[in-house]
Scaffold this motif. Structure first.
Motif, PDB file in Angstrom:
ATOM      1  N   SER A 191      15.458   0.588  -3.272  1.00  9.23           N
ATOM      2  CA  SER A 191      14.488   1.534  -2.871  1.00  9.23           C
ATOM      3  C   SER A 191      14.110   2.501  -3.899  1.00  9.23           C
ATOM      4  O   SER A 191      12.924   2.912  -4.215  1.00  9.23           O
ATOM      5  N   ASN A 192      14.976   2.905  -4.458  1.00  8.85           N
ATOM      6  CA  ASN A 192      14.968   4.189  -5.598  1.00  8.85           C
ATOM      7  C   ASN A 192      14.171   3.571  -6.739  1.00  8.85           C
ATOM      8  O   ASN A 192      13.347   4.367  -7.172  1.00  8.85           O
ATOM      9  N   PHE A 193      14.197   2.222  -7.060  1.00 10.08           N
ATOM     10  CA  PHE A 193      13.407   1.610  -7.948  1.00 10.08           C
ATOM     11  C   PHE A 193      11.964   1.433  -7.647  1.00 10.08           C
ATOM     12  O   PHE A 193      10.882   1.558  -8.236  1.00 10.08           O
ATOM     13  N   THR A 194      11.776   0.550  -6.169  1.00  8.90           N
ATOM     14  CA  THR A 194      10.462   0.470  -5.772  1.00  8.90           C
ATOM     15  C   THR A 194       9.433   1.740  -5.342  1.00  8.90           C
ATOM     16  O   THR A 194       8.138   1.534  -5.015  1.00  8.90           O
ATOM     17  N   GLY A 195      10.180   2.597  -4.811  1.00  6.95           N
ATOM     18  CA  GLY A 195       9.619   3.543  -4.246  1.00  6.95           C
ATOM     19  C   GLY A 195       9.521   3.361  -2.557  1.00  6.95           C
ATOM     20  O   GLY A 195       8.692   4.127  -1.811  1.00  6.95           O
TER      21      GLY A 195
ATOM     22  N   SER B 158       2.616   4.365  -4.822  1.00  3.09           N
ATOM     23  CA  SER B 158       2.039   5.715  -4.824  1.00  3.09           C
ATOM     24  C   SER B 158       3.188   6.631  -5.108  1.00  3.09           C
ATOM     25  O   SER B 158       2.856   7.737  -6.177  1.00  3.09           O
ATOM     26  N   HIS B 159       4.314   6.446  -4.889  1.00  7.27           N
ATOM     27  CA  HIS B 159       5.656   7.280  -5.123  1.00  7.27           C
ATOM     28  C   HIS B 159       5.850   7.387  -6.387  1.00  7.27           C
ATOM     29  O   HIS B 159       5.956   8.213  -7.134  1.00  7.27           O
TER      30      HIS B 159
ATOM     31  N   SER C  62       5.529  -8.802  -8.468  1.00  8.99           N
ATOM     32  CA  SER C  62       5.679  -8.230  -9.554  1.00  8.99           C
ATOM     33  C   SER C  62       6.114  -6.811  -9.665  1.00  8.99           C
ATOM     34  O   SER C  62       5.676  -6.137  -8.585  1.00  8.99           O
ATOM     35  N   ASN C  63       6.921  -6.605 -10.361  1.00  5.15           N
ATOM     36  CA  ASN C  63       7.495  -4.981 -10.518  1.00  5.15           C
ATOM     37  C   ASN C  63       8.029  -4.628  -9.315  1.00  5.15           C
ATOM     38  O   ASN C  63       7.849  -3.587  -8.758  1.00  5.15           O
ATOM     39  N   TYR C  64       8.770  -5.476  -8.731  1.00  8.53           N
ATOM     40  CA  TYR C  64       9.365  -5.250  -7.369  1.00  8.53           C
ATOM     41  C   TYR C  64      10.655  -5.322  -6.936  1.00  8.53           C
ATOM     42  O   TYR C  64      11.314  -5.613  -5.932  1.00  8.53           O
ATOM     43  N   PHE C  65      11.449  -5.427  -8.218  1.00  7.09           N
ATOM     44  CA  PHE C  65      12.978  -5.673  -8.062  1.00  7.09           C
ATOM     45  C   PHE C  65      13.431  -5.094  -9.290  1.00  7.09           C
ATOM     46  O   PHE C  65      13.175  -5.468 -10.541  1.00  7.09           O
TER      47      PHE C  65
ATOM     48  N   TYR D  85      13.804  -6.860   3.335  1.00  4.65           N
ATOM     49  CA  TYR D  85      13.709  -6.115   1.991  1.00  4.65           C
ATOM     50  C   TYR D  85      13.640  -4.811   1.987  1.00  4.65           C
ATOM     51  O   TYR D  85      14.154  -3.855   2.010  1.00  4.65           O
ATOM     52  N   MET D  86      12.003  -4.356   1.722  1.00  9.43           N
ATOM     53  CA  MET D  86      11.486  -3.153   1.840  1.00  9.43           C
ATOM     54  C   MET D  86      10.376  -3.257   2.762  1.00  9.43           C
ATOM     55  O   MET D  86       9.803  -4.245   3.322  1.00  9.43           O
TER      56      MET D  86
END
Length: 346
Positions: free
Chosen positions: A287-291, A232-233, A33-36, A126-127
């Protein structure tokens, strides 16, 4: 929770007249969740004509259980490294040969040859990141030690103000690091000691929840949260007093990956999606979205400055020896871990 994110087919048809021929059909993405970023799914739909449906889960084990139970219909899943090995072992993933894809050459070392899939035959990166804990420095009297002790033996002002991830592996690993045990221990005595530590901590824990960690910290619902560094970011962006801790006893270094389930109904569309995500600009948007950082050469040209500046993401070099890789434990070790988790949550 399920979200449906689709682009208009008519818009795709218009674009097709001016660009290369587009794929058609659907893609079913099963992700954390909340990862894309939603805008990235829209971008993919507009560029390919493939309509995406996103379904979400909160742990690797939830995803695995669903696949083991025969749940079909998913084209792309996003497991962590240790889970990649399990999915391969159980025959739940098909080969994709990532490095032979047109964008496969952009995968940088060491992510091109991870222990769980050395030739990247079944998975694509992915990340990647770490799993530590974050606290609001404005709500504690003194700076906390860089130790899991602050987490498992909380100071009075933190008692009842802590949230843990609802994640069997991450919680167990953290306890093992603090106690100085191998996180893949096969010793019943060490597993019992881990359980004792977690049960002693439990009265001070407000919740075990992997969803909503960012909002929970920003709103002040808790003072400390077990968190992935990207979360955290994203917390720090809105809560500058948030501090991410790299505990001196050790911190898990992990990677999340794209895979295609064996029975994926739209496997070719899944391959199109994975190759598309290996493009530098697309990886950077994620990356900019997920941190979190990605593993794609050239993506740094598109990264936000804030991402580069935050030590939660851009780890200080002096903490490198604290990193502990995510590994696939033996079956006896996994069974012990699962029994500890079941007892803790009962």
């Amino acid at each position: 929770m399920k979200r449906h994110l689709t682009a208009a087919v008519a818009a795709g048809a218009v674009l097709a007249g001016a660009t290369a021929a587009k794929a058609e059909g659907e893609l079913f993405l099963y992700n954390w969740s909340n990862y894309f970023p939603p805008e990235l799914l829209t971008k993919f739909e507009e560029e390919t004509g493939i309509a995406v449906t996103l379904d979400v889960y909160d742990s690797n084990e939830t995803m695995l259980a669903k696949l083991q139970a025969g749940a079909g219909g998913y084209d792309v899943i996003v497991p962590s490294g240790y889970m990649v090995a399990i999915l391969i072992e159980e025959g739940l993933a098909q080969q994709i040969d990532t490095l032979s894809m047109s964008n496969g050459t952009k995968v940088v070392a060491p992510h091109d040859a991870p222990f769980f899939d050395p030739e990247r035959l079944y998975s694509a990166p992915y990340m990647w990141g770490t799993t530590g804990f974050t606290y609001n420095s404005a709500r504690v009297e003194d700076k906390l030690e860089e130790s899991w002790k602050e987490f498992f033996e909380p100071r009075p002002e933190l008692q009842g103000e802590i949230a843990l991830l609802n994640d069997e592996v991450e919680v167990y690993n953290a306890a093992a690091y603090y106690l100085g045990f191998n996180k893949c221990t096969e010793s019943p005595e060490e597993a019992q000691a881990i359980l004792d530590l977690l049960e002693a901590q439990k009265p001070h824990v407000k919740m075990y929840q992997s969803d909503g960690t960012i909002d929970r910290m920003i709103s002040g619902e808790v003072i400390m949260h077990h968190q992935w560094n990207g979360a955290s970011h994203r917390t720090w962006v809105d809560l500058p007093t948030a501090v991410y801790v790299y505990p001196e006893e050790g911190i898990t270094f992990w990677t999340d990956n794209f895979m295609i389930p064996t029975d994926a109904p739209n496997a070719e569309n899944a391959r199109t999606f994975i190759n598309w995500m290996l493009a530098p600009e697309n990886a950077a948007i994620a990356s900019n979205f997920t941190g979190y950082m990605n593993a794609i050469e050239g993506s740094s040209d598109y990264l936000d400055d804030a991402l580069k500046a935050n030590p939660a993401v851009n780890m200080p070099p002096e903490f490198a020896d604290r990193l502990r890789p995510s590994i696939d434990c033996s079956v006896p070790a996994r069974e012990l871990r699962n029994r500890v988790w079941t007892r803790l949550k009962s």
